[in-house]
Design an enzyme around this catalytic site. Structure first.
Site, PDB file in Angstrom:
ATOM      1  N   THR A 170       0.739  -1.222   0.000  1.00 34.69           N
ATOM      2  CA  THR A 170       0.000   0.000   0.000  1.00 34.69           C
ATOM      3  C   THR A 170       0.775   1.282   0.000  1.00 34.69           C
ATOM      4  OG1 THR A 170      -1.717  -1.103   1.210  1.00 34.69           O
ATOM      5  CG2 THR A 170      -1.917   1.220   1.059  1.00 34.69           C
ATOM      6  N   LYS A 194      -7.555  -0.404  -3.040  1.00 36.55           N
ATOM      7  CA  LYS A 194      -7.389   0.025  -1.645  1.00 36.55           C
ATOM      8  C   LYS A 194      -8.099   1.322  -1.326  1.00 36.55           C
ATOM      9  CE  LYS A 194      -2.899  -2.053  -2.117  1.00 36.55           C
ATOM     10  NZ  LYS A 194      -1.469  -1.780  -2.236  1.00 36.55           N
ATOM     11  N   GLY A 249      -9.435   5.251   2.102  1.00 38.43           N
ATOM     12  CA  GLY A 249      -8.309   4.437   1.656  1.00 38.43           C
ATOM     13  C   GLY A 249      -7.725   3.741   2.865  1.00 38.43           C
ATOM     14  N   SER A 260       3.474   1.990   2.910  1.00 38.15           N
ATOM     15  CA  SER A 260       4.904   1.865   2.637  1.00 38.15           C
ATOM     16  C   SER A 260       5.457   3.021   1.815  1.00 38.15           C
ATOM     17  CB  SER A 260       5.175   0.559   1.896  1.00 38.15           C
ATOM     18  OG  SER A 260       4.667  -0.526   2.607  1.00 38.15           O
ATOM     19  N   GLY A 307       5.406   5.036  -6.886  1.00 36.00           N
ATOM     20  CA  GLY A 307       5.492   3.696  -7.454  1.00 36.00           C
ATOM     21  C   GLY A 307       6.845   3.404  -8.075  1.00 36.00           C
ATOM     22  N   CYS A 367       9.282   3.340  -4.339  1.00 39.41           N
ATOM     23  CA  CYS A 367       9.038   2.395  -3.245  1.00 39.41           C
ATOM     24  C   CYS A 367       8.872   0.983  -3.796  1.00 39.41           C
ATOM     25  CB  CYS A 367       7.783   2.809  -2.472  1.00 39.41           C
ATOM     26  SG  CYS A 367       7.361   1.666  -1.142  1.00 39.41           S
TER      27      CYS A 367
END
Length: 184
Positions: A9, A41, A58, A137, A169, A172
């Site tokens: 997430t 999510k 979320g 994260s 994206g 991470c």
């Protein structure tokens, strides 16, 4: 035997004026393996919140825990459908004091036309002063990118969350660029 750590997430919420958008990536990992790349999510709870325009939610953390919390949040929201802050505070109180709920490992990001809030199991209900919330994260990466875009562009909240989530994206390892966006 040690349980594999489930990491997942990046969820980002951005508010500009009376517009708000929330986005979540699609990646769920177990240990060093991508278990799912297209998880959803973020949700919209229709006809609730300020002006009955809907409430965006979320979640980060354990999916089962997040769904349990989402159900409880909806119950509190139905008791005061136009008052998201009250529903969040009631959820945080219940989450902190209930023995079963206390063990749940998740965070919720909640937004309607009037407010954006982070709700945690430690009893926190936090409203960011700049309207930007990042959890999970990759939340810090996404939040940093969103703050820069909010300050230095005229992009809409929906454009900002898409662009900031793409940056997160790329940075991470527990996030991806399979992004779901909801907006009000």
């Amino acid at each position: 035997m040690k349980k594999p750590k489930i990491r997942s997430t990046t969820v980002l919420s951005v508010r500009r004026g009376n517009q708000v958008a929330i986005a979540g990536d699609g990646q769920v990992t177990m240990g060093n393996t991508v278990a799912k790349a297209d998880a959803t999510k973020v949700r919209i709870l229709p006809e609730l919140g300020a002006e009955k325009a809907g409430v965006l939610v979320g979640f980060a953390g354990s999916a089962a825990d997040a769904f349990a919390l989402l159900e409880r949040f909806e119950e509190h929201l139905r008791d005061s459908p136009a008052n998201v802050k009250r529903a969040c505070v009631e959820l945080a109180k219940q989450w902190r004091t209930d023995r079963a709920l206390r063990k749940l490992e998740a965070l919720l990001s909640v937004a309607d036309r009037e407010s954006s809030l982070l709700v945690s199991g430690t009893g926190d209900v936090i409203e960011p002063s700049d309207g930007v919330l990042g959890i999970g994260s990759g939340g810090d990466f996404a939040r940093s990118a969103a703050r820069a875009l909010l300050t230095h562009t005229d992009q809409s909240p929906e454009e900002i969350v898409r662009n900031a989530m793409a940056i997160a994206g790329d940075l991470c390892i527990y996030s991806n660029t399979n992004i779901t966006v909801q907006s009000l």
